[in-house]
Design a protein around this motif. Structure first.
Motif, PDB file in Angstrom:
ATOM      1  N   ASN A 135       0.820  -1.218   0.000  1.00  0.00           N
ATOM      2  CA  ASN A 135       0.000   0.000   0.000  1.00  0.00           C
ATOM      3  C   ASN A 135       0.852   1.266   0.000  1.00  0.00           C
ATOM      4  N   GLN A 136       1.988   1.209  -0.675  1.00  0.00           N
ATOM      5  CA  GLN A 136       2.833   2.385  -0.912  1.00  0.00           C
ATOM      6  C   GLN A 136       2.976   2.478  -2.430  1.00  0.00           C
ATOM      7  N   GLU A 137       2.207   3.354  -3.041  1.00  0.00           N
ATOM      8  CA  GLU A 137       2.063   3.307  -4.496  1.00  0.00           C
ATOM      9  C   GLU A 137       1.915   4.691  -5.119  1.00  0.00           C
ATOM     10  N   VAL A 138       2.112   4.722  -6.428  1.00  0.00           N
ATOM     11  CA  VAL A 138       1.644   5.830  -7.261  1.00  0.00           C
ATOM     12  C   VAL A 138       0.399   5.312  -7.978  1.00  0.00           C
ATOM     13  N   VAL A 139      -0.704   6.016  -7.815  1.00  0.00           N
ATOM     14  CA  VAL A 139      -1.969   5.585  -8.413  1.00  0.00           C
ATOM     15  C   VAL A 139      -2.500   6.668  -9.341  1.00  0.00           C
ATOM     16  N   VAL A 140      -3.322   6.244 -10.297  1.00  0.00           N
ATOM     17  CA  VAL A 140      -3.956   7.172 -11.248  1.00  0.00           C
ATOM     18  C   VAL A 140      -5.455   6.875 -11.264  1.00  0.00           C
ATOM     19  N   PRO A 141      -6.280   7.858 -11.643  1.00  0.00           N
ATOM     20  CA  PRO A 141      -7.727   7.647 -11.652  1.00  0.00           C
ATOM     21  C   PRO A 141      -8.155   6.622 -12.700  1.00  0.00           C
ATOM     22  N   LYS A 142      -9.331   6.088 -12.519  1.00  0.00           N
ATOM     23  CA  LYS A 142      -9.905   5.166 -13.493  1.00  0.00           C
ATOM     24  C   LYS A 142      -9.997   5.850 -14.856  1.00  0.00           C
ATOM     25  N   LEU A 197      -6.990  13.655  -6.198  1.00  0.00           N
ATOM     26  CA  LEU A 197      -6.996  12.597  -7.212  1.00  0.00           C
ATOM     27  C   LEU A 197      -8.423  12.275  -7.638  1.00  0.00           C
ATOM     28  N   ILE A 198      -9.293  12.087  -6.670  1.00  0.00           N
ATOM     29  CA  ILE A 198     -10.668  11.692  -6.955  1.00  0.00           C
ATOM     30  C   ILE A 198     -11.401  12.791  -7.726  1.00  0.00           C
ATOM     31  N   SER A 199     -11.114  14.056  -7.391  1.00  0.00           N
ATOM     32  CA  SER A 199     -11.806  15.175  -8.039  1.00  0.00           C
ATOM     33  C   SER A 199     -11.180  15.568  -9.374  1.00  0.00           C
ATOM     34  N   GLY A 200     -10.059  14.949  -9.735  1.00  0.00           N
ATOM     35  CA  GLY A 200      -9.422  15.232 -11.015  1.00  0.00           C
ATOM     36  C   GLY A 200      -8.520  16.447 -11.015  1.00  0.00           C
ATOM     37  N   LYS A 201      -8.175  16.960  -9.842  1.00  0.00           N
ATOM     38  CA  LYS A 201      -7.304  18.137  -9.763  1.00  0.00           C
ATOM     39  C   LYS A 201      -5.837  17.788  -9.989  1.00  0.00           C
ATOM     40  N   VAL A 202      -5.496  16.516  -9.819  1.00  0.00           N
ATOM     41  CA  VAL A 202      -4.139  16.049 -10.122  1.00  0.00           C
ATOM     42  C   VAL A 202      -4.247  14.810 -10.999  1.00  0.00           C
ATOM     43  N   ASP A 203      -3.145  14.490 -11.675  1.00  0.00           N
ATOM     44  CA  ASP A 203      -3.156  13.356 -12.592  1.00  0.00           C
ATOM     45  C   ASP A 203      -2.740  12.047 -11.930  1.00  0.00           C
ATOM     46  N   ALA A 204      -2.021  12.151 -10.816  1.00  0.00           N
ATOM     47  CA  ALA A 204      -1.541  10.953 -10.131  1.00  0.00           C
ATOM     48  C   ALA A 204      -1.285  11.291  -8.668  1.00  0.00           C
ATOM     49  N   LEU A 205      -1.201  10.265  -7.861  1.00  0.00           N
ATOM     50  CA  LEU A 205      -0.972  10.441  -6.424  1.00  0.00           C
ATOM     51  C   LEU A 205       0.066   9.444  -5.941  1.00  0.00           C
ATOM     52  N   ALA A 206       1.093   9.951  -5.262  1.00  0.00           N
ATOM     53  CA  ALA A 206       2.070   9.096  -4.578  1.00  0.00           C
ATOM     54  C   ALA A 206       1.769   9.168  -3.096  1.00  0.00           C
ATOM     55  N   SER A 207       1.314   8.044  -2.532  1.00  0.00           N
ATOM     56  CA  SER A 207       0.919   8.062  -1.131  1.00  0.00           C
ATOM     57  C   SER A 207       1.020   6.661  -0.545  1.00  0.00           C
ATOM     58  N   TYR A 208       0.382   6.462   0.616  1.00  0.00           N
ATOM     59  CA  TYR A 208       0.569   5.211   1.345  1.00  0.00           C
ATOM     60  C   TYR A 208      -0.625   4.951   2.268  1.00  0.00           C
TER      61      TYR A 208
END
Length: 351
Positions: A135-142, A197-208
């Motif tokens: 659960n330490q990832e860079v994720v992108v929206p669907k 991320l969910i609202s589309g204000k960023v293209d990707a998220l690096a989090s944990y």
């Protein structure tokens, strides 16, 4: 290299332990002879401690240590323990520098920054908690058109500054042939990064942690995982004052042993621990159970002695930040590691 602690002779330690044990036995009529529910005789460290000794413990996110020891019947310490919850390891070390805490567990990152403060932050790393890197990832929206880390060039990427997320994002960009200046980094908290991320204000998220779990529940997908980038070393910090105080140091040794016994209890009672976790982190119990089970399958939680390998791992983190321009000069992490409890902790498990 790590050198053994030779400050005290075995004879003196044995004498003091035996003497204080007699005093405690006479006063308490043996009420602390066993940890409740464990059937385990207390260590010499716990026998030599007393209720005049206090260790102040910082916890991250929620009261996992306090509630975990209580659930496992291991909270009957022969010394006082006070607890406070902080929202990050950096805040734990700030409180330690202000002489408000004696103990806390952080990732490899906060000690590097804390060591740059006055008096070196007034802390030392005395042990390592080996744990999961899931659960330490860079994720992108669907539905995102971003399919690889290389595709992040020119994109807005949310991250949590000066954390493992910052570190593994730097590493991922490097592996993809990119630099920090190739992306548009957006510094946000875990909660704000998830919302962005969910609202589309960023293209990707690096989090944990729960931010990544929640991102997947909102149909985000994994762009890259840090499970093989991160070491799984969580650093156990103690205040310089506590290490210098013989009775507090004995209490710390006993407390670390109790955490390991709690970890054994949790693995044997994973459903009960998942319920406690879910109740206190406001997530479905099924999610808490899966997160815990998957994490323990990857790397069981265990407090171990410090090692050259663990120091080398944190040095790589410090060097990565320095090369990225976050520090003006190199940081020697070995200066804030201590072998004060080396002989009282189990050896590191092979990875």
């Amino acid at each position: 290299m790590i050198r053994p602690n030779r400050q005290h002779t075995l004879a003196l330690t044995a004498f003091l332990s035996a003497f204080l044990l007699l005093l405690i036995s006479g006063c308490s009529a043996g009420t602390d002879n066993q940890a409740a529910g464990t059937g385990t005789t207390p260590t010499a460290a716990s026998a030599a401690s007393n209720k005049d000794v206090t260790i102040r413990v910082g916890q991250t996110g929620w009261g996992n240590l306090e509630l975990g020891l209580k659930a496992a019947g291991l909270d009957d310490t022969p010394y006082k323990v006070t607890y406070n919850v902080f929202q990050g390891g950096n805040l734990i070390l700030e409180a330690m520098a202000a002489n408000q805490l004696d103990f806390g567990v952080t990732s490899e990152i906060p000690p590097i920054f804390a060591s740059q403060a006055a008096n070196g932050g007034s802390f030392k790393i005395i042990a390592v908690q080996q744990g999961s890197t899931l659960n330490q990832e860079v994720v992108v929206p669907k539905g995102s058109s971003i399919k690889s880390v290389a595709d992040l060039k020119g994109k807005k990427v949310a991250f949590v500054k000066n954390t493992t997320a910052h570190y593994f994002l730097l590493k991922m960009l490097e592996e993809a042939g990119l630099t920090w200046s190739d992306i548009s980094p957006v510094e946000l908290t875990t909660a704000d990064g998830l919302s962005a991320l969910i609202s589309g204000k960023v293209d990707a998220l690096a989090s944990y942690g729960n931010a990544i779990i929640s991102a997947h529940q909102n149909e985000a997908t994994t762009l890259a995982s840090a499970k093989d980038i991160l070491s799984g070393s969580f650093l156990v910090a103690a205040s310089d004052q506590a290490i210098a105080n013989e009775e507090q140091k004995k209490a710390l040794a006993d407390y670390l042993e109790r955490i390991n016994k709690f970890n054994d209890w949790a693995r044997a009672n994973k459903d009960a621990w998942a319920q406690i976790t879910a109740d206190n982190t406001h997530q479905p119990v099924e999610q808490a159970l899966k997160t815990y089970t998957d994490g323990e399958a990857q790397r069981p939680s265990r407090i171990v002695a410090i090692s050259d390998e663990a120091i080398k791992s944190e040095q790589d983190v410090a060097d990565t930040f320095q090369q990225a321009g976050i520090f003006d000069q190199a940081v020697d992490v070995s200066t804030f590691w201590s072998d004060a409890l080396q002989d009282q902790l189990p050896a590191p498990a092979s990875q």
